[in-house]
Design a protein around this motif. Structure first.
Motif, short mmCIF file in Angstrom:
data_model
loop_
_atom_site.label_atom_id
_atom_site.label_comp_id
_atom_site.label_asym_id
_atom_site.label_seq_id
_atom_site.Cartn_x
_atom_site.Cartn_y
_atom_site.Cartn_z
N ARG A 248 53.81 101.82 10.90
CA ARG A 248 52.61 100.97 10.90
C ARG A 248 52.22 100.48 9.51
NH1 ARG A 248 48.57 104.14 15.13
NH2 ARG A 248 50.13 104.60 16.74
N GLY A 249 53.04 100.84 8.52
CA GLY A 249 52.81 100.32 7.18
C GLY A 249 51.99 101.18 6.26
N HIS A 250 51.69 102.42 6.66
CA HIS A 250 50.90 103.31 5.82
C HIS A 250 51.81 104.19 4.96
CE1 HIS A 250 47.06 102.54 7.97
NE2 HIS A 250 47.85 102.36 9.02
N ARG A 251 51.30 104.62 3.82
CA ARG A 251 52.02 105.58 2.98
C ARG A 251 51.78 106.98 3.53
NH1 ARG A 251 49.90 105.36 -2.70
NH2 ARG A 251 47.94 104.91 -1.63
N VAL A 252 52.85 107.79 3.56
CA VAL A 252 52.77 109.13 4.12
C VAL A 252 53.56 110.10 3.25
CG1 VAL A 252 53.06 110.54 6.19
CG2 VAL A 252 52.84 108.07 6.42
N ARG A 253 53.03 111.31 3.11
CA ARG A 253 53.79 112.41 2.51
C ARG A 253 53.95 113.49 3.58
NH1 ARG A 253 51.63 115.38 -2.27
NH2 ARG A 253 53.80 116.00 -2.55
N HIS A 254 55.18 113.84 3.87
CA HIS A 254 55.44 114.98 4.75
C HIS A 254 55.88 116.14 3.86
CE1 HIS A 254 57.88 116.85 8.33
NE2 HIS A 254 56.97 117.66 7.84
N LEU A 255 55.01 117.10 3.70
CA LEU A 255 55.29 118.26 2.87
C LEU A 255 55.96 119.34 3.71
CD1 LEU A 255 51.85 118.61 1.03
CD2 LEU A 255 53.81 117.22 0.36
N ILE A 256 57.02 119.91 3.18
CA ILE A 256 57.56 121.13 3.76
C ILE A 256 57.41 122.22 2.71
CG2 ILE A 256 59.61 122.36 4.55
CD1 ILE A 256 60.58 119.91 5.91
N SER A 257 56.53 123.16 3.00
CA SER A 257 56.35 124.30 2.11
C SER A 257 57.40 125.35 2.46
CB SER A 257 54.95 124.90 2.28
OG SER A 257 54.00 124.16 1.57
N TRP A 258 58.29 125.59 1.51
CA TRP A 258 59.25 126.68 1.68
C TRP A 258 58.55 127.97 1.26
CZ3 TRP A 258 63.34 125.29 4.30
CH2 TRP A 258 63.85 123.99 4.17
N ASP A 259 58.25 128.82 2.23
CA ASP A 259 57.54 130.06 1.93
C ASP A 259 58.51 131.11 1.38
OD1 ASP A 259 54.83 129.38 2.61
OD2 ASP A 259 55.50 129.24 4.68
N ASP A 260 59.14 130.74 0.28
CA ASP A 260 60.16 131.60 -0.30
C ASP A 260 59.59 132.66 -1.24
OD1 ASP A 260 59.41 129.89 -2.36
OD2 ASP A 260 61.32 128.83 -2.45
N TYR A 261 58.25 132.67 -1.40
CA TYR A 261 57.62 133.75 -2.17
C TYR A 261 57.05 134.82 -1.23
CZ TYR A 261 55.77 135.47 -6.65
OH TYR A 261 55.54 136.20 -7.78
N ASP A 262 57.30 134.66 0.06
CA ASP A 262 56.94 135.69 1.03
C ASP A 262 57.78 136.93 0.79
OD1 ASP A 262 55.18 133.97 2.19
OD2 ASP A 262 56.31 133.67 4.04
N ARG A 263 57.30 138.05 1.29
CA ARG A 263 58.04 139.30 1.15
C ARG A 263 59.25 139.31 2.10
NH1 ARG A 263 57.23 143.92 4.01
NH2 ARG A 263 56.47 145.08 2.20
#
Length: 580
Positions: free
Chosen positions: A67-82
């Motif tokens: 539709r012509g909008h700017r978008v950021r799709h973030l993927i948080s890699w939870d690699d600091y999890d235990r």
């Protein structure tokens, strides 16, 4: 050329969420890119259930881009999890890895033989490659990098200053108080906790409450590197924090305003990130959507950080060949990479696009994949001739490409079940496969296997890896003389009718007409008679005729579709095996 969404009154779930997200983003941050998010924990193979965590916001983000909008799709890699437990079934990993339980995933060695520097990077790599094949555009964020570089330092200090407010919110959902003397056992037990789905949570831990009070922050030990630590004191003015480690006994005092070896506990970490990144849309699994769980509690905590809870639909589980639920820290569960070995990206995208997030569905690794491909091909034909429903057109459009353009596909998409049968019968001999496939349609003969790739390669992989050996097709070397000798006159006549028509009907459509027509002709009907014109007994006669052919050709009651099998065997050999 970018794919433009249909202008029809589309009522699919993606469009509805896109409408809502655009409106909400304009209210919260007018003029800025729309932010949607996913969270993945690379604690083991990232499976097809986790993929829904990515595909749901991806499809919404892609519609917004269209539709012509700017978008950021973030993927948080939870690699600091235990690192919680040693997953079963992962090659090169044994119980010796248990010594790493409690360390950040990026501090755990990769499985033996891996080309990657640590556990997290090893499992992130396969998912990243699969997302590229699926056309998923995203910005990846390593939580190890965020925390250890001090990006969240002010948020951590803010959470510590407001720990009383956070504790009061969490206290509403605690079923019973945990005595301080049981805190150490609680920390050890955390190694067994698992979050089955959702935003990459390592556990539903909400922090520690002991004689020193409640703290929403957990340091990783400066000696053993594990998070089996207890905060024993904290000074808001100096930010001096003292802790002891229950694993090795180490203790130290640090300045939290310059200390970067720890993280906020999950139920605080997630809402902190919503506010920090300005997330407007992020789904969550059933495990994180029940009362008192991370997503619900996070909605009450996020205002402390100056943010709002995202629009967050709950998504249902994805089953695999009858499995009701999957866990990414267990080995042996199918991953997106596994699925993409046996199906094209377009089909996998379609499976996620056509169902609302709260609808569960299954991804077939068994014979059901053939039916799914048939359904997909029928939809493609309906879209092409304009007879598909608007919502089905929308799902198809989202499956075949993104706002950036169409995904690479098969130039000549022959039926998957036909390709699988040919791959089965020819057992890797490409020249034989090409011979058979070129005879399917004599008017438009196939000239190269490249025309049916990558679908042919996916079907061949499915045959080689998912079909049990006892179900593979092995054509007889010699006629079954004993069976041929025992046939009654009616059976002999059915074989003669088939053999007499072979040459004239030697194509996929022709042989289909022939094998179904033989029992009709024997019963005194036209080979062109429709089911409505025939008595029910004809179906029984057809099944008996098919079983006879299978026994004579492959020594079993069933097998690949007979027209394909006949083409694969070839006219001369068919005549020999049928006693001509």
């Amino acid at each position: 050329m970018p794919i433009v969404a249909q202008s029809t009154e589309t009522t699919d779930w993606v469009s509805r969420f896109a409408d809502e997200v655009i409106e909400e983003s304009e209210r919260r941050a007018p003029g800025k890119p729309v932010v949607v998010a996913s969270g993945l924990s690379p604690s083991g193979p990232i499976h097809l259930g986790n993929l829904r965590e990515v595909m749901t916001p991806h499809l919404v983000a892609d519609e917004i881009r269209r539709r012509g909008h700017r978008v950021r799709h973030l993927i948080s890699w939870d690699d600091y999890d235990r690192y919680r437990k040693v997953p079963a079934g992962i090659a090169g990993v044994d119980e010796s890895w248990a010594e790493h339980i409690g360390k950040p995933l990026t501090s755990v060695p990769a499985p033996q033989g891996s080309a990657y520097p640590n556990w997290a990077e090893h499992f992130k790599a396969a998912m990243t490659e699969a997302l590229a094949q699926l056309g998923v555009e995203f910005d990846g964020i390593s939580q190890t990098a965020q925390y250890t570089s001090g990006v969240y330092r002010e948020q951590i200090l803010h959470a510590m200053r407001h720990r009383g407010d956070i504790d009061a919110i969490l206290a509403q959902y605690r079923t019973k108080a945990k005595p301080a003397k049981k805190q150490q056992q609680k920390q050890v037990d955390e190694a067994e906790l698992e979050a089955e789905e959702g935003s990459g949570a390592a556990s539903e831990d909400d922090g520690s409450s002991g004689s020193a009070g409640y703290f929403p922050y957990k340091p990783y030990c400066g000696n053993c590197g594990k998070d089996l630590t207890t905060v024993t004191s904290y000074d808001d003015d100096t930010t001096e924090l003292s802790y002891t480690c229950g694993a090795c006994g180490f203790s130290e005092t640090v300045r939290l305003d310059e200390f970067d070896r720890g993280k906020l506990v999950w139920k605080v970490d997630w809402p902190m990130r919503w506010a920090f990144e300005g997330v407007v849309f992020e789904p969550s699994g059933v495990d994180h959507s029940s009362p008192g769980s991370s997503f619900q509690v996070g909605g009450q905590i996020v205002p402390i950080f100056g943010g709002e809870r995202p629009i967050g639909p709950m998504y249902a589980f994805v089953g695999i060949s009858g499995m009701a639920k999957m866990s990414s820290s267990r080995g042996g569960v199918p991953t997106p990479a596994d699925a993409l070995k046996i199906m094209e990206p377009q089909l996998l995208r379609w499976l996620y696009a056509r169902r609302r997030p709260n609808q569960s569905f299954k991804i077939a690794f068994d014979q059901e994949i053939q039916r799914l491909y048939d359904e997909w091909d029928k939809l493609a034909a309906k879209v092409a001739d304009g007879s598909a429903l608007p919502a089905d057109v929308a799902a198809y459009t989202r499956a075949v490409g993104t706002a950036a353009g169409e995904l690479p596909g098969t130039a000549r998409p022959l039926p998957y079940r036909t390709l699988a049968s040919v791959a089965d019968i020819t057992a890797g001999h490409e020249d034989q496969a090409l011979r058979i496939l070129s005879e399917l349609d004599p008017e438009q003969p196939l000239t190269s296997l490249d025309e049916v790739r990558p679908r042919y390669d996916r079907a061949e992989e499915w045959i080689n890896t998912q079909v049990p050996a006892d179900q593979r097709t092995i054509v007889r070397d010699e006629p079954d003389a004993e069976l041929l000798k025992s046939l009654d006159e009616a059976s002999r006549q059915s074989l003669r009718l088939l053999l007499d028509g072979l040459a004239e009907h030697w194509s996929l459509d022709g042989l289909t007409h022939l094998v179904y027509g033989v029992p009709k002709v024997q019963a005194g009907f036209s080979a062109d008679a429709t089911p409505k014109e025939l008595p029910a007994e004809i179906k029984t006669a057809q099944r008996a005729f098919f079983a006879l052919l299978y026994h004579l050709l492959v020594g079993r009651d069933t097998g690949p579709r007979l027209p394909t099998l006949l083409l694969a065997v070839g006219q001369d050999r068919v005549r020999t095996l049928l006693g001509d």
